[in-house]
Design a protein around this motif. Structure first.
Motif, PDB file in Angstrom:
ATOM      1  N   ALA A 105       0.822  -1.217   0.000  1.00 14.59           N
ATOM      2  CA  ALA A 105       0.000   0.000   0.000  1.00 14.59           C
ATOM      3  C   ALA A 105       0.853   1.264   0.000  1.00 14.59           C
ATOM      4  O   ALA A 105       0.320   2.364  -0.107  1.00 14.59           O
ATOM      5  N   GLU A 106       2.167   1.095   0.133  1.00 20.30           N
ATOM      6  CA  GLU A 106       3.063   2.242   0.172  1.00 20.30           C
ATOM      7  C   GLU A 106       3.584   2.537  -1.235  1.00 20.30           C
ATOM      8  O   GLU A 106       4.117   1.639  -1.901  1.00 20.30           O
ATOM      9  N   HIS A 107       3.436   3.788  -1.675  1.00 20.23           N
ATOM     10  CA  HIS A 107       3.835   4.152  -3.027  1.00 20.23           C
ATOM     11  C   HIS A 107       4.718   5.390  -3.029  1.00 20.23           C
ATOM     12  O   HIS A 107       4.773   6.142  -2.053  1.00 20.23           O
ATOM     13  N   THR A 108       5.382   5.600  -4.156  1.00 21.69           N
ATOM     14  CA  THR A 108       6.168   6.809  -4.371  1.00 21.69           C
ATOM     15  C   THR A 108       5.292   7.842  -5.081  1.00 21.69           C
ATOM     16  O   THR A 108       4.240   7.488  -5.648  1.00 21.69           O
ATOM     17  N   PRO A 109       5.708   9.101  -5.105  1.00 15.83           N
ATOM     18  CA  PRO A 109       4.955  10.121  -5.849  1.00 15.83           C
ATOM     19  C   PRO A 109       4.900   9.822  -7.353  1.00 15.83           C
ATOM     20  O   PRO A 109       4.050  10.351  -8.053  1.00 15.83           O
ATOM     21  N   HIS A 110       5.796   8.951  -7.818  1.00 12.89           N
ATOM     22  CA  HIS A 110       5.810   8.619  -9.243  1.00 12.89           C
ATOM     23  C   HIS A 110       4.501   7.975  -9.682  1.00 12.89           C
ATOM     24  O   HIS A 110       4.043   8.176 -10.812  1.00 12.89           O
ATOM     25  N   LEU A 111       3.880   7.185  -8.802  1.00 12.25           N
ATOM     26  CA  LEU A 111       2.638   6.520  -9.180  1.00 12.25           C
ATOM     27  C   LEU A 111       1.521   7.534  -9.405  1.00 12.25           C
ATOM     28  O   LEU A 111       0.737   7.396 -10.354  1.00 12.25           O
ATOM     29  N   THR A 112       1.438   8.538  -8.577  1.00 15.79           N
ATOM     30  CA  THR A 112       0.403   9.561  -8.742  1.00 15.79           C
ATOM     31  C   THR A 112       0.524  10.245 -10.090  1.00 15.79           C
ATOM     32  O   THR A 112      -0.475  10.454 -10.799  1.00 15.79           O
ATOM     33  N   ARG A 113       1.752  10.576 -10.481  1.00 13.79           N
ATOM     34  CA  ARG A 113       1.967  11.232 -11.773  1.00 13.79           C
ATOM     35  C   ARG A 113       1.670  10.286 -12.928  1.00 13.79           C
ATOM     36  O   ARG A 113       1.100  10.691 -13.946  1.00 13.79           O
ATOM     37  N   LEU A 114       2.039   9.019 -12.775  1.00 14.03           N
ATOM     38  CA  LEU A 114       1.763   8.032 -13.817  1.00 14.03           C
ATOM     39  C   LEU A 114       0.257   7.876 -14.029  1.00 14.03           C
ATOM     40  O   LEU A 114      -0.235   7.863 -15.165  1.00 14.03           O
ATOM     41  N   LEU A 115      -0.491   7.762 -12.931  1.00  9.14           N
ATOM     42  CA  LEU A 115      -1.936   7.573 -13.032  1.00  9.14           C
ATOM     43  C   LEU A 115      -2.624   8.798 -13.620  1.00  9.14           C
ATOM     44  O   LEU A 115      -3.606   8.663 -14.367  1.00  9.14           O
ATOM     45  N   ALA A 116      -2.113   9.975 -13.301  1.00 11.02           N
ATOM     46  CA  ALA A 116      -2.711  11.194 -13.852  1.00 11.02           C
ATOM     47  C   ALA A 116      -2.663  11.162 -15.375  1.00 11.02           C
ATOM     48  O   ALA A 116      -3.611  11.585 -16.051  1.00 11.02           O
ATOM     49  N   GLU A 117      -1.575  10.649 -15.908  1.00 13.51           N
ATOM     50  CA  GLU A 117      -1.446  10.536 -17.367  1.00 13.51           C
ATOM     51  C   GLU A 117      -2.264   9.372 -17.905  1.00 13.51           C
ATOM     52  O   GLU A 117      -3.022   9.524 -18.865  1.00 13.51           O
ATOM     53  N   MET A 118      -2.125   8.215 -17.274  1.00 12.59           N
ATOM     54  CA  MET A 118      -2.774   7.004 -17.780  1.00 12.59           C
ATOM     55  C   MET A 118      -4.294   7.096 -17.723  1.00 12.59           C
ATOM     56  O   MET A 118      -5.001   6.579 -18.590  1.00 12.59           O
ATOM     57  N   GLN A 119      -4.827   7.766 -16.712  1.00 16.89           N
ATOM     58  CA  GLN A 119      -6.273   7.807 -16.500  1.00 16.89           C
ATOM     59  C   GLN A 119      -6.944   9.035 -17.094  1.00 16.89           C
ATOM     60  O   GLN A 119      -8.169   9.161 -17.026  1.00 16.89           O
ATOM     61  N   SER A 120      -6.180   9.944 -17.674  1.00 19.07           N
ATOM     62  CA  SER A 120      -6.724  11.240 -18.080  1.00 19.07           C
ATOM     63  C   SER A 120      -7.847  11.134 -19.107  1.00 19.07           C
ATOM     64  O   SER A 120      -8.862  11.831 -18.998  1.00 19.07           O
TER      65      SER A 120
END
Length: 249
Positions: free
Chosen positions: A224-239
């Motif tokens: 359940a622990e993530h880096t800030p990189h995942l948030t940025r990746l999802l913002a692009e992938m889910q846009s």
């Protein structure tokens, strides 16, 4: 759901999230690989990983409801269960090939035992996925050896990638909250056994590539622990999906 079903649904979600996020990272190389042949090869690997994610999401949804699209495009980063290894930025070619190799070796070690899972749908998916992962493992393993034994610069890049990635590998073998329930039911193997099989593949190969194995990580991360990189990746992938949630594609 029963206790076993809840634990299995969580495990399947983790397996699917690993594949989805790694597929997205690999897709970022499309049009940018060092040679055209590798551009095509890595795109095919990314497509395979995406297909594997779909299979695991479908098994999860059969237990917990929902759809693969909703799981992929409408969850926040905190709800994903992938390991940090797959969410790190793509880095250079050595970094991408080594990450894929380390993950492929983990998958093969896990899938070899999941083909005997007491949960028949999972065993069938594992058998199907394993055949494709064998190709991935051989392909990326060849690159690890090629770069490790290549020029001074290629060796340096591969060693640098190994030093950075190695601490993240421990999370692959971190038991889930209800992992013991699945192990006792014969559905999934003990993580320690998977790690042992993984190490038996990886350590000799890395040493043969003239690479120095870093010290074992001292901190074990939960999924359940993530880096800030995942948030940025999802913002692009889910846009695109989030721009019109009611759209049918």
């Amino acid at each position: 759901m029963t206790e076993i079903e809840r634990a299995l649904a969580e495990k399947l979600l983790a397996l699917a999230d690993d594949e989805l996020i790694l597929a997205h990272r690999n897709s970022e190389w499309t049009g940018h690989a060092p040679i055209l042949e590798e551009d095509i090869a890595l795109a095919n690997i990314a497509q395979d990983e995406l297909g594997h994610a779909m299979l695991y999401y479908e098994l999860h949804c059969a237990l917990a409801g929902g759809t693969p699209d909703r799981l992929a495009f409408f969850r926040e980063a905190a709800d994903f269960r992938n390991v940090q290894l797959v969410e790190l930025p793509k880095g250079d070619w050595a970094f991408t090939m080594l990450r894929q190799y380390l993950f492929d070796a983990y998958e093969l070690a896990l899938l070899a035992q999941l083909t005997h899972s007491a949960h028949r749908p999972l065993a069938e998916v594992a058998a199907k996925v394993r055949n494709e992962e064998l190709y991935h493992y051989k392909h990326t393993g060849a690159w690890v050896r090629r770069l490790g034994l290549g020029t001074e610069e290629s060796h340096c890049r591969m060693q640098t990638a190994l030093n950075e990635l190695w601490p993240y590998t421990a999370q692959l073998f971190t038991p889930g909250a209800d992992e013991e329930v699945l192990v006792k039911a014969g559905i999934t193997p003990p993580p320690a056994e998977v790690r042992e099989a993984w190490a038996a593949k990886v350590l000799p190969w890395l040493e043969a590539a003239n690479l120095s194995i870093p010290l074992a990580p001292t901190v074990t991360l939960r999924r359940a622990e993530h880096t800030p990189h995942l948030t940025r990746l999802l913002a692009e992938m889910q846009s695109v999906a989030r721009s019109d949630p009611a759209a049918e594609w």
